[in-house]
Design an enzyme around this catalytic site. Structure first.
Site, short mmCIF file in Angstrom:
data_model
loop_
_atom_site.label_atom_id
_atom_site.label_comp_id
_atom_site.label_asym_id
_atom_site.label_seq_id
_atom_site.Cartn_x
_atom_site.Cartn_y
_atom_site.Cartn_z
N CYS A 117 6.57 -24.53 -19.45
CA CYS A 117 6.43 -25.36 -18.25
C CYS A 117 7.68 -25.29 -17.37
O CYS A 117 7.59 -25.00 -16.17
CB CYS A 117 6.11 -26.80 -18.63
SG CYS A 117 7.13 -27.45 -19.96
N1 LIG Z 1 2.78 -29.94 -24.03
C1 LIG Z 1 3.19 -29.14 -23.05
O1 LIG Z 1 3.44 -29.57 -21.89
C2 LIG Z 1 3.39 -27.69 -23.31
C3 LIG Z 1 3.22 -27.13 -24.58
N2 LIG Z 1 3.39 -25.77 -24.76
C4 LIG Z 1 3.26 -25.16 -26.07
O2 LIG Z 1 1.94 -25.27 -26.55
C5 LIG Z 1 1.95 -25.27 -27.98
C6 LIG Z 1 1.21 -26.50 -28.43
O3 LIG Z 1 1.95 -27.63 -27.97
P1 LIG Z 1 1.33 -29.07 -27.81
O4 LIG Z 1 -0.11 -28.96 -27.52
O5 LIG Z 1 2.21 -29.79 -26.90
O6 LIG Z 1 1.55 -29.60 -29.33
P2 LIG Z 1 0.75 -30.71 -30.14
O7 LIG Z 1 1.67 -31.09 -31.25
O8 LIG Z 1 0.24 -31.74 -29.25
O9 LIG Z 1 -0.48 -29.89 -30.74
C7 LIG Z 1 -0.32 -28.84 -31.65
C8 LIG Z 1 -1.59 -28.70 -32.47
O10 LIG Z 1 -1.42 -27.62 -33.38
C9 LIG Z 1 -1.76 -28.08 -34.69
N3 LIG Z 1 -0.97 -27.36 -35.70
C10 LIG Z 1 0.34 -27.48 -35.97
N4 LIG Z 1 0.69 -26.62 -36.95
C11 LIG Z 1 -0.44 -25.96 -37.32
C12 LIG Z 1 -0.75 -24.98 -38.29
N5 LIG Z 1 0.21 -24.47 -39.07
N6 LIG Z 1 -2.02 -24.52 -38.36
C13 LIG Z 1 -2.97 -25.01 -37.56
N7 LIG Z 1 -2.76 -25.96 -36.63
C14 LIG Z 1 -1.51 -26.44 -36.51
C15 LIG Z 1 -1.37 -29.54 -34.67
O11 LIG Z 1 -2.00 -30.24 -35.72
P3 LIG Z 1 -1.35 -31.56 -36.34
O12 LIG Z 1 -1.88 -32.69 -35.52
O13 LIG Z 1 -1.83 -31.57 -37.75
O14 LIG Z 1 0.13 -31.46 -36.25
C16 LIG Z 1 -1.88 -29.95 -33.29
O15 LIG Z 1 -3.26 -30.19 -33.30
C17 LIG Z 1 3.41 -25.29 -28.42
O16 LIG Z 1 3.84 -24.01 -28.78
C18 LIG Z 1 4.11 -25.79 -27.19
O17 LIG Z 1 5.44 -25.37 -27.21
C19 LIG Z 1 3.65 -24.97 -23.69
C20 LIG Z 1 3.82 -25.47 -22.42
C21 LIG Z 1 3.75 -26.89 -22.16
C1 LIG Z 2 9.41 -32.60 -22.77
C2 LIG Z 2 9.53 -31.55 -23.82
O1 LIG Z 2 9.92 -31.80 -24.96
N1 LIG Z 2 9.22 -30.33 -23.45
C3 LIG Z 2 9.26 -29.20 -24.35
C4 LIG Z 2 8.84 -27.95 -23.65
C5 LIG Z 2 7.40 -27.92 -23.31
C6 LIG Z 2 6.93 -26.50 -23.05
O2 LIG Z 2 7.04 -25.85 -22.07
O3 LIG Z 2 6.46 -25.91 -24.12
P1 LIG Z 2 6.90 -24.61 -24.88
O4 LIG Z 2 7.49 -25.16 -26.11
O5 LIG Z 2 5.69 -23.87 -25.14
O6 LIG Z 2 7.82 -23.80 -24.13
C7 LIG Z 2 10.67 -28.95 -24.89
O7 LIG Z 2 11.64 -29.18 -24.18
O8 LIG Z 2 10.75 -28.39 -25.99
#
Ligand SMILES: NC(=O)C1=CN([C@@H]2O[C@H](COP(=O)(O)OP(=O)(O)OC[C@H]3O[C@@H](n4cnc5c(N)ncnc54)[C@H](OP(=O)(O)O)[C@@H]3O)[C@@H](O)[C@H]2O)C=CC1
Ligand SMILES: CC(=O)N[C@@H](CCC(=O)OP(=O)(O)O)C(=O)O
EC number: 1.2.1.38
Length: 310
Positions: A117
Site C-alpha cells: 500500500c
Molecule cells: N491489509 C492491508 O492493507 C494490506 C495487506 N497486504 C498483504 O496482504 C497479505 C494478507 O494481509 P491481511 O489480509 O492484512 O492479513 P490478515 O491477517 O487480515 O489475513 C491473513 C489471512 O491469512 C490466513 N493465514 C495466515 N497464515 C496462514 C497459513 N499458514 N495458511 C493458511 N492461511 C493462513 C489468516 O488466518 P488466521 O486468521 O488463522 O490467522 C488470515 O485469514 C499480507 O501479506 C499483507 O502484508 C498488502 C497490502 C495492504
Molecule cells: C498499518 C500497517 O501495519 N501496515 C503494514 C503494511 C500493509 C501493506 O502494504 O502490506 P504488505 O505487508 O503486503 O506490504 C505494515 O506496515 O507492515
C-alpha cells in the site's frame, strides 16, 4: 467455462475485500474453503492446483509455501499480495500504471506481485520524476505516510477496535517503523528507480481505511530548472490515458485547505497532488489512496482482470 479463482487467505482482511469486489461476477468461478479449514494445507493445495488464478492473501511465509505448492503446475497463475516476491525480477510487479508497458507485462505474466500500500503511493510519485530526469541520482528521498489501521490486518484491527485486547492500542495516531528498516523500503527503492534507499516513516491513524503518502522535495536539489509546474506536468504526462491514477490540477490543489486521509475509502483509485507555492523553493508531493483499495484488494482485482483478458 468461467476461469476458476481461488483466494488463499479469503477470510483475512485483504481476501475478504477481494471477495466483496468479486461478488455477483458471473465471468469467474470462485473456489472457496470454509473458514474453519483455512489453514488446512492439503485442502489449500487442492484448491490452489484447481485454480486458473490463485490470489494469495497470506503472510510472506505462507505465500512462499503456496507458491511451492503450484510451482510444478503451469496451469495455475498467481497474484501474491504479500511482500515476498515484490523485488523478485521473475515476477511482474502489479502496478499497471507505473509504466506504459506494465499492464501488458502483468497481463501476460504467470506470477504477479501485488504492490504494498505505501509503495503504491511512493512509487506513484517518485518513479515518473526519476524517469523524466527531474529527481537526480543521490537525492535523499524521504517518504512520510499515514495508513488506516486495517493495513495491519486482523491483528491490528483487533488491537484498535477492541479496548479489552491484551495489546489494545489507544493512541489516535502513532508512528512505527522507527528503526527505519520497514519491509517496504526495498520495494520503494527498486520500483521507484532510486539509487539510494528512502527514509520511510510510516504511521497509523484511528480510521479503518485510507492512506496519505508524502514525498517533500527541495527544488534546488532537483534537475536544473525544476519547478512545481514542471513536476506537475511530468506527473500529468506519465499518467495520461487512464483514469485509475489521477493528478489533481494545480489550481484545484491550491484551493484545498486540507487533505482528508479517508477521502478515497472504498475506492480503487489514487489521487496525486503537488503542493507548494508558485515560485517557491520546495514542493510536497502527496498520494491519496485506500490502503485496501488501490493499496491491496482493488489492485489485486485489477491485476486479475488484466490477466484474464490476455
Ligand atoms: N491489509 C492491508 O492493507 C494490506 C495487506 N497486504 C498483504 O496482504 C497479505 C494478507 O494481509 P491481511 O489480509 O492484512 O492479513 P490478515 O491477517 O487480515 O489475513 C491473513 C489471512 O491469512 C490466513 N493465514 C495466515 N497464515 C496462514 C497459513 N499458514 N495458511 C493458511 N492461511 C493462513 C489468516 O488466518 P488466521 O486468521 O488463522 O490467522 C488470515 O485469514 C499480507 O501479506 C499483507 O502484508 C498488502 C497490502 C495492504
Ligand atoms: C498499518 C500497517 O501495519 N501496515 C503494514 C503494511 C500493509 C501493506 O502494504 O502490506 P504488505 O505487508 O503486503 O506490504 C505494515 O506496515 O507492515
Amino acid at each position: 467455462m468461467a476461469p476458476k479463482i481461488f483466494i488463499d487467505g479469503e477470510h483475512g482482511t485483504t481476501g475478504l475485500q477481494i471477495r466483496t469486489r468479486m461478488a455477483g461476477r458471473r465471468d469467474v468461478e470462485l473456489l472457496s474453503i470454509p473458514e474453519a479449514e483455512r489453514r488446512n494445507a492439503a485442502m489449500r493445495e487442492d484448491m490452489l492446483n484447481g485454480a486458473d488464478i490463485a490470489i494469495l492473501c497470506l503472510p510472506d511465509d505462507a505465500s512462499k509455501e503456496a507458491v511451492q505448492m503450484v510451482s510444478a503446475n503451469n496451469n495455475v497463475r498467481v497474484i501474491d499480495t504479500s511482500t515476498a516476491f515484490r523485488v523478485n525480477p521473475s515476477w511482474a510487479y502489479g502496478f499497471a500504471e507505473m509504466d506504459k508497458e506494465q499492464a501488458e507485462k502483468i497481463a501476460s505474466a504467470r506470477f504477479v506481485s501485488n504492490p504494498g500500500c505505501y509503495p503504491t503511493g511512493a512509487i506513484g510519485l517518485i518513479r515518473p520524476l526519476r524517469a523524466a530526469g527531474i529527481l537526480p541520482d543521490g537525492y535523499p528521498v524521504a517518504v512520510n505516510a499515514v495508513s488506516g489501521y486495517t493495513g495491519g490486518g486482523k491483528q491490528m484491527i483487533a488491537q484498535m477496535e477492541n479496548p479489552d485486547h491484551p495489546d489494545a492500542i489507544t493512541a489516535p495516531h502513532f508512528l512505527y517503523g522507527l528503526p527505519l528498516t520497514h519491509k517496504h523500503v526495498p520495494e520503494m527503492t527498486v520500483h521507484g528507480l532510486l539509487d539510494r534507499a528512502p527514509i520511510f516513516s510510516p504511521s497509523v491513524g484511528k480510521f479503518a481505511q485510507g492512506m496519505i503518502v508524502q514525498v517533500p522535495l527541495h527544488l534546488d536539489h532537483l534537475a536544473e530548472g525544476a519547478t512545481m509546474e514542471s513536476i506537475h506536468a511530468a506527473l500529468v504526462a506519465h499518467y495520461a490515458g487512464q483514469d485509475i491514477v489521477t493528478v489533481v490540477p494545480l489550481a484545484e490543489s491550491k484551493a484545498l485547505p486540507r487533505v482528508n486521509a479517508v477521502e478515497l475509502e472504498g475506492k480503487d483509485t489514487m489521487k496525486l497532488f503537488v503542493f507548494g507555492t508558485p515560485g517557491g523553493s520546495q514542493v510536497n508531493l502527496v498520494a491519496l489512496l485506500d490502503n485496501l483499495g488501490k493499496g491491496a484488494s482493488g489492485a489485486a482485482v485489477q491485476n486479475m482482470d488484466l490477466m484474464l483478458a490476455s
